[in-house]
Scaffold this active site. Sequence first.
Site, PDB file in Angstrom:
ATOM      1  N   ASP A 473       0.865  -1.170   0.000  1.00  0.00           N
ATOM      2  CA  ASP A 473       0.000   0.000   0.000  1.00  0.00           C
ATOM      3  C   ASP A 473       0.908   1.227   0.000  1.00  0.00           C
ATOM      4  O   ASP A 473       2.084   1.134   0.362  1.00  0.00           O
ATOM      5  CB  ASP A 473      -0.885  -0.029   1.255  1.00  0.00           C
ATOM      6  CG  ASP A 473      -1.777   1.188   1.358  1.00  0.00           C
ATOM      7  OD1 ASP A 473      -2.323   1.602   0.326  1.00  0.00           O
ATOM      8  OD2 ASP A 473      -1.906   1.726   2.472  1.00  0.00           O
ATOM      9  N   ASP A 672      -1.450  -0.807   5.951  1.00  0.00           N
ATOM     10  CA  ASP A 672      -1.648  -0.275   7.302  1.00  0.00           C
ATOM     11  C   ASP A 672      -3.081   0.152   7.585  1.00  0.00           C
ATOM     12  O   ASP A 672      -3.398   0.516   8.706  1.00  0.00           O
ATOM     13  CB  ASP A 672      -0.736   0.939   7.531  1.00  0.00           C
ATOM     14  CG  ASP A 672      -1.254   2.190   6.826  1.00  0.00           C
ATOM     15  OD1 ASP A 672      -1.760   2.059   5.689  1.00  0.00           O
ATOM     16  OD2 ASP A 672      -1.153   3.285   7.405  1.00  0.00           O
ATOM     17  N   ASP A 676      -7.040  -2.228   3.703  1.00  0.00           N
ATOM     18  CA  ASP A 676      -6.115  -3.305   3.330  1.00  0.00           C
ATOM     19  C   ASP A 676      -6.497  -4.641   3.970  1.00  0.00           C
ATOM     20  O   ASP A 676      -5.933  -5.680   3.613  1.00  0.00           O
ATOM     21  CB  ASP A 676      -4.683  -2.957   3.773  1.00  0.00           C
ATOM     22  CG  ASP A 676      -4.172  -1.665   3.139  1.00  0.00           C
ATOM     23  OD1 ASP A 676      -4.397  -1.494   1.931  1.00  0.00           O
ATOM     24  OD2 ASP A 676      -3.574  -0.846   3.851  1.00  0.00           O
TER      25      ASP A 676
END
Length: 785
Positions: A473, A672, A676
Amino acid sequence: MAAHTHVHHEGHEHEAAAPPQGAATLKDPVCGMTVTEKSPHRLEHKGRPYYFCSAKCQGKFASDPDQFSVPAVSTEAAPPVQAEAGTIYTCPMHPEIRQDHAGNCPKCGMTLEPVLPSLDDEANPELESFKRRFWWTLPLTVVVTLLAMFGHSLGWFDMARQSWIELVLTLPIVLWAGAPFFVRGAQSVANRSPNMWTLIGLGTGAAFLYSVVATVAPQVFPASFVSMGRVAVYFEAAAVIISLTLLGQILELKARSQTSAAIKSLLGLAPKTARRIAADGSEADIPLANVHVGDLLRVRPGEKVPVDGVVVEGSSALDESMLTGEPLPVTKRPGDKVIGATMNTSGALVMRSEHVGSATVLAQIVQMVGMAQRSRAPMQRMADTVAGYFVIGVVGIAALTFFGWGFFGPEPSWIYGLINAVAVLIIACPCALGLATPMSIMVATGRGATSGVLFRDAAAIENLRKIDTLIVDKTGTLTEGRPTFERAVAAPGIAEDEVLRLAASLDQGSEHPLAAAIVTAAKERGLALDKPEQFDSESGIGVRGTVAGKALALGNTALMEQLGIDVAALTSQAEALRAEGASVMHLAVDNKLIGLLAVSDPVKATTAEALASLRQAGLRVIMATGDGLTTARAVGQRLGIDEVHGEVKPADKLKLVEQLQAEGRVVAMAGDGINDAPALARADVGIAMGTGTDVAMNSAQLTLVKGDLRGIATARGLSVATVANMKQNLGFAFVYNALGVPLAAGLLYPFTGWLLSPMIAALAMSLSSASVITNALRLRKAAIE
């Protein structure tokens, strides 16, 4: 990134002075602007004082105070969804096992757990039972072990009486504390699925029954088995095995309870109430479950959006990080879609509900995480797989030993057969086999923790070394995850510091993250800020106001076009800043452009080094982010990431993981945010940043405490060393059994006259376990770089 805005209920002038030092900071209930108790605009309603930024807001509140007053009902996060009445239970190791009631897995004996947990905090009854059994019988185990080791030298009792004392002390351990294990062992036989419980039941049962016979009827044993005034007994072996197995189960159940923490965190995101506007205009707080499609709902500053819907009145900045991962609030105006459980940061909204219950985005994310967790490959079961055949083999060897000695051995042949059969079962006790993997995992987990790498389970350690693809990410993983002022660009004849000073002066008192970054940067440079004399929000495009007698406008190109201000002089600089991934704002003074301000989410200092080492190790690195594609590509280009996916939602990230896995890739996902979570759960190894959300960490199998991607290389090295150590332990356990079982069966007796008494078998069993533990402890100092 979101445009720089200061959003209020409607555009109007405010007395936007900064809060006086020492005054309590409050919110205007109408527009959400920061005010203090020293504001001259004040009203009391139902015994509670309310403070306003302007006379206009005060007048609006006075006309309908119930519309804006804070309800007595708490809007803190609470259970929006509970596990349905018909809860389905499944096995973590065998997801194909599904039933409508709690119990044990018919294949492996593991306790079944709900497919989707609820938010109730009731203790696991099996965990409480095992704790009770363990702690109540632990003193008895200690006493029995001490008597077996030192009873003869202490001379407190004659040895025959000591055997009876050990029997009495061991009875509750075996018959009560160990009862669940014998039940599971019996079920494994009934289900024709031999496993570790079969071994534990046979080993402890054989040791206990042999010792009971030796205590109650010592005369049936040959004189050669009488030592120190009694036939040797092995109550301590049965007691210690049961206590250690109970302890292992307690630790396992505690660890397994954490696997549902991700879903529980998601379930707790939504508010428990919503404020519904009735047809007659009256308002009431109702339980979330009572919200229906088409209801009009009011969302005030600081509240969460109750369900998915569309804005029909008002405007505000919503924190949608749960969906996009983007740390900057997104401006919402009439006609815009809003998502349940997102946070309303500033203005007041009226929305119409469109999706409720299981149809909301949040509910779908919960379902995705649940399915991904269940579809993950189960932990490596090499020991259990081999144990299935091993158990059958050991039982067969024990039976052959008993009958072989009985029919063909010297007198008393059947006694010799019984003794040697028991020795086979005791020496084949699963301690070494059972400890081979858990001990390596335990030591490796501790070693990882000291390096800032937290493994959630053995599967992560075992699978991490196989990873060939890493999806990362952007926000909070590659970058810091918070907006930071980057630079100011001034028009000819204007100082850059003056551009920053004027913008920060206008932005004072605002809670918008971009504004906060600009004000913070100005204060760090020691610039003297002026108080804004007037302040006005242009919904979604910027802000306007008066500072030191000058008319200021700060916002995007749409605001400049609205005001007729030419921005051509700095267009090339603005495009260059956007290409670097920054959000750009124009500053105009008295309708003339004087400069640009760039705010961005900076890349972590360690990211470039970490990605270089991972690529060197042969990993394919892919970026997948909810950010815009232009920003994502800019960051990817800076970090040398060729594969970039922008504007992806949780389902898109999950689909990307599944697509790569379908191609035969072994995928790790590093992220994080809440967005996700499904991909983290579905990946072969999910890697969460310790600086991120609880939901991400609960969904992942591996957490990097410092949020430093360099920890992935450390974790991979530890994975390689740990798996090698586990193979050594398993190899030793099998070699030990391959040598010990034939000796216990008496195969060497015709040639050497050697017999292995159960006492020596128990000693060998203990030494084998000690050897496995000692080898596992080498991981504490193993080189993992």
